[in-house]
Design a protein around this motif. Structure first.
Motif, PDB file in Angstrom:
ATOM      1  N   MET A 114     -50.345 -42.787  19.156  1.00 25.63           N
ATOM      2  CA  MET A 114     -49.937 -42.028  17.973  1.00 25.63           C
ATOM      3  C   MET A 114     -48.427 -42.126  17.789  1.00 25.63           C
ATOM      4  O   MET A 114     -47.665 -41.851  18.714  1.00 25.63           O
ATOM      5  N   GLU A 139     -58.539 -40.509  11.947  1.00 24.38           N
ATOM      6  CA  GLU A 139     -59.453 -40.475  13.079  1.00 24.38           C
ATOM      7  C   GLU A 139     -60.236 -39.168  13.046  1.00 24.38           C
ATOM      8  O   GLU A 139     -59.822 -38.206  12.396  1.00 24.38           O
ATOM      9  N   VAL A 140     -61.385 -39.187  13.722  1.00 27.74           N
ATOM     10  CA  VAL A 140     -62.181 -37.968  13.862  1.00 27.74           C
ATOM     11  C   VAL A 140     -62.109 -37.543  15.321  1.00 27.74           C
ATOM     12  O   VAL A 140     -62.206 -38.382  16.219  1.00 27.74           O
ATOM     13  N   TYR A 141     -61.905 -36.273  15.561  1.00 31.61           N
ATOM     14  CA  TYR A 141     -61.831 -35.775  16.939  1.00 31.61           C
ATOM     15  C   TYR A 141     -62.944 -34.768  17.155  1.00 31.61           C
ATOM     16  O   TYR A 141     -63.144 -33.876  16.334  1.00 31.61           O
ATOM     17  N   SER A 142     -63.676 -34.922  18.259  1.00 29.02           N
ATOM     18  CA  SER A 142     -64.800 -34.004  18.473  1.00 29.02           C
ATOM     19  C   SER A 142     -64.996 -33.673  19.940  1.00 29.02           C
ATOM     20  O   SER A 142     -64.540 -34.402  20.817  1.00 29.02           O
ATOM     21  N   ILE A 182     -71.051 -41.741  13.723  1.00 24.89           N
ATOM     22  CA  ILE A 182     -69.662 -41.650  13.265  1.00 24.89           C
ATOM     23  C   ILE A 182     -68.977 -43.019  13.314  1.00 24.89           C
ATOM     24  O   ILE A 182     -68.122 -43.315  12.481  1.00 24.89           O
ATOM     25  N   ASP A 183     -69.381 -43.847  14.280  1.00 27.28           N
ATOM     26  CA  ASP A 183     -68.769 -45.183  14.399  1.00 27.28           C
ATOM     27  C   ASP A 183     -68.998 -45.992  13.127  1.00 27.28           C
ATOM     28  O   ASP A 183     -68.080 -46.605  12.599  1.00 27.28           O
ATOM     29  N   LEU A 219     -67.014 -44.598  10.187  1.00 26.60           N
ATOM     30  CA  LEU A 219     -65.583 -44.919  10.241  1.00 26.60           C
ATOM     31  C   LEU A 219     -65.338 -46.426  10.228  1.00 26.60           C
ATOM     32  O   LEU A 219     -64.198 -46.865  10.192  1.00 26.60           O
ATOM     33  N   TYR A 249     -66.068 -48.532  12.701  1.00 30.39           N
ATOM     34  CA  TYR A 249     -65.695 -49.076  14.007  1.00 30.39           C
ATOM     35  C   TYR A 249     -66.723 -50.110  14.431  1.00 30.39           C
ATOM     36  O   TYR A 249     -67.928 -49.882  14.332  1.00 30.39           O
ATOM     37  N   LEU A 282     -52.864 -32.843  20.510  1.00 31.04           N
ATOM     38  CA  LEU A 282     -54.146 -32.518  19.901  1.00 31.04           C
ATOM     39  C   LEU A 282     -53.962 -32.145  18.441  1.00 31.04           C
ATOM     40  O   LEU A 282     -53.010 -31.462  18.074  1.00 31.04           O
TER      41      LEU A 282
END
Lengths: 457, 175
Positions: free
Chosen positions: B1, B34-37, B44-45, B48, B50, B131
């Protein structure tokens, strides 16, 4: 969308939400140790201390303090070794094989079962180490390293060396698998931590996990491949342990049935130990909503299947010894069942073949008390299985003048106590400082198999 | 990041909502950072975009390396460097070398793949974690949208996140 059977009972009861999972599991880590934990720790440390005394004497005096003699050169040490390796089979079986079969009920027990595996393998590895007499050199001798004899290498034709590779690979891969699974849960504890020290420790342990979808995607891929690698690995470990016996020419050991028979026995005893530990953990740590009666029933079903395979193996062995027409082979088995060690043989038969059959009755396999008692009975039986295979095959040597009995000394018992103390101390430390249930995995199934199923918009 | 970035963060509770939200946001020509979980969300891949991880290839190559190393080691030690007569058998033959070969294949494959995973995902014990939201390791899923990459249309993005079911929409700055 995933289709979930309406026939199957929920895997997480009590209407838990994802944040309930976090709270329920992290509470154990964050809170003060409970009274029952302290009591368990005191007992384990006492066993460890007595065992440590026996171990120090053993290392100082040499293995002559054991009850071995020139006829029975292997007894409790190798019995304990095989017993512990067997117990160590359930953890990776649950997390790897059940992952490949997409059995979601593994999720609330796999963490603790894998921890049990790792500690059991350490306990197992102690015994060959002690038996080599010089523990501090044993590890070096067993590895293919250049040495002062001008690089006289280890013998790659020997099953004992295969064991070294099998057990150490199993230990390392299991530990890595376990740790990878722990990383997201350590991150959960890190983000809840109030004081600086635990924030720092769990921060380091969580490897800077931030829950990104890309990382999760890779993580899933790693878990799947590790499961694919660990599955043949689990089966190979006890196969190779059985080669220690099967490749020899001792009547009673020289049997081709050993590899599958040992693997089934290992899973049998491993699940029994998981059952013992999980029933205690469930009660003490209040995990009744995560380890439900349904989980217990499924584990009991695995115990009855593997127990029956073991039973069939015992009977096959008996039949083949008679059918082979080899007098030495026939005598070895007759001596097992009716010779001076008849009591060990029949203890084994009762505990491993007869008593697990009680699990055919639904009431018994869904009863907590019965499951707990039978799980201990199975582990006693499996210890006797190894004792019977090892000692009864050796004690009647080729020459009747060499026939002998094996009597354990304080140091045989002490070493066993040492490994038990070590195992339970490690497990209790794990139960206090690590998340006992895989929170991330359990959260992922709450929506589809929780007792209150939410429908998405 | 990278440093000094501004993010708009949508917080969700339901994993299935996150997947449909990501799809909807992307159809509106907005790039999702991005997705954070707290756990792996299925689907989700693909949402997005991926690609499938190439880690299995790494595992296979490391496994091959393990096989080769193990066979070379055993044949060289037992057959060439110091041949020994053991029970009158061949100095070096394949069958007794299989168990060790198998174990080393598994060992090197597993360690190699996990090593690549650690490096690729930048997981290390001394990493300072940043985070998007403190609750993503508990029970919340987060969609992060990089303002810089979307020409700073922050109100539009915020409305869109709310429309897709976000419980909260926050801004997050990393300095």
């Amino acid at each position: 969308m995933e289709v979930v059977s309406t026939v199957r009972p929920p895997l997480v009861t009590g209407g838990k939400t994802a944040s309930d999972v976090t709270n329920d599991i992290c509470r154990q880590v964050e809170g003060k140790p409970s009274k029952s934990w302290l009591m368990g720790m005191a007992i384990s440390l006492t066993a460890l201390a007595i065992g440590l005394y026996a171990t120090i004497v053993l290392l100082w005096e040499g293995i002559g303090v054991w009850g071995l003699n020139k006829t029975v050169g292997w007894a409790w040490d190798i019995t304990n070794f095989v017993w512990w390796v067997g117990i160590g089979h359930a953890g990776t079986l649950i997390s790897a094989i059940l992952l490949l079969f997409r059995q979601k009920w593994r999720m609330s027990i796999n963490r603790a079962a894998e921890a049990m595996t790792i500690f059991a393998v350490i306990c197992a590895a102690m015994f060959p180490g002690f038996h080599m007499g010089r523990l501090w050199l044993g590890f070096y001798w067993a590895l293919p390293l250049p040495n002062t004899f001008g690089s006289l290498w280890v013998n790659f034709n020997s099953p004992l060396l295969w064991d070294v590779f099998a057990i150490s690979t199993y230990f390392i891969v299991s530990a890595v698998f376990w740790y990878i699974g722990l990383i997201p849960d350590f991150a959960t504890i890190r983000d809840r931590a109030k004081n600086k020290i635990s924030k720092m420790i769990y921060g380091a342990l969580s490897f800077g996990w931030d829950g990104a979808a890309k990382t999760w995607s890779r993580y899933e891929s790693v878990a799947l491949i590790l499961a694919g690698l660990a599955t043949p690995l689990v089966l190979s470990v006890h196969t190779i342990v059985s080669f220690d016996f099967a490749t020899s020419v001792i009547p009673g050991w020289h049997t081709t049935i050993f590899p599958p028979y040992f693997v089934a026995g290992a899973i049998f005893s491993g699940f029994a130990m998981v059952m013992t530990l999980m029933l205690v953990a469930r009660h003490v740590m209040n995990l009744k909503d995560y380890i439900t009666i349904y989980h217990i029933e499924l584990m009991n079903i695995i115990i009855i299947i593997t127990g029956s395979i073991v039973g069939v193996a015992y009977l096959t062995e008996l039949f083949i010894s008679w059918y082979s027409g080899v007098p030495a082979e026939q005598y070895a088995f007759l001596n097992r069942a009716t010779g001076p060690y008849w009591w060990a043989y029949w203890t084994m038969m009762t505990c491993n073949v007869i008593s697990p059959q009680l699990f055919w009755i639904r009431k018994i396999r869904t009863s907590i008390v019965a499951s707990f008692i039978l799980s201990i009975v199975v582990n006693i039986g499996m210890w006797f299985e190894r004792f019977v295979i090892i000692v009864t095959s050796l004690h009647r040597d080729y020459l009747p003048s060499s026939w002998a009995m094996f009597y354990p000394t304080f140091y045989d018992v002490g070493e066993y106590l040492f490994s038990l103390g070590f195992f339970f101390t490690c497990f209790l430390l794990f139960a206090k400082f690590f998340p006992v249930v895989n929170m991330a995995e359990v959260k992922s199934i709450i929506k589809s198999t929780g007792s209150t199923i939410k429908t998405s918009k | 990041m990278e440093l000094n970035k501004k993010f708009i963060v949508g917080v969700y509770s339901d994993p299935d909502e996150v997947v449909s939200a990501v799809k909807k946001i992307q159809t509106n020509k907005i790039k999702v950072h991005e997705v954070y979980s707290p756990f792996a969300i299925h689907g989700i891949d693909e949402a997005l975009g991926y690609k499938r991880s190439r880690l299995p290839i790494a595992a296979f190559l490391f496994g091959m390396l393990g096989t080769l190393l193990a066979l070379t080691m055993q044949f060289w030690m037992m057959g060439i460097d110091w041949p020994m007569i053991i029970g009158g058998k061949n100095f070096a033959s394949l069958p007794p070398f299989i168990p060790v070969t198998f174990e080393l294949t598994v060992l090197i494959s597993a360690l190699g793949m996990v090593g690549v995973f650690m490096v690729a995902s930048d997981l290390k014990p001394y990493k300072k974690v940043k985070l998007m939201d403190n609750r993503i390791t508990d029970d919340k899923h987060v969609i992060a949208i990089d303002l810089g990459a979307n020409n700073g249309a922050s109100d539009e993005i915020k409305n869109l996140l709310k429309e897709t079911g976000a419980e909260e929409v926050n801004e997050k700055n990393f300095e």
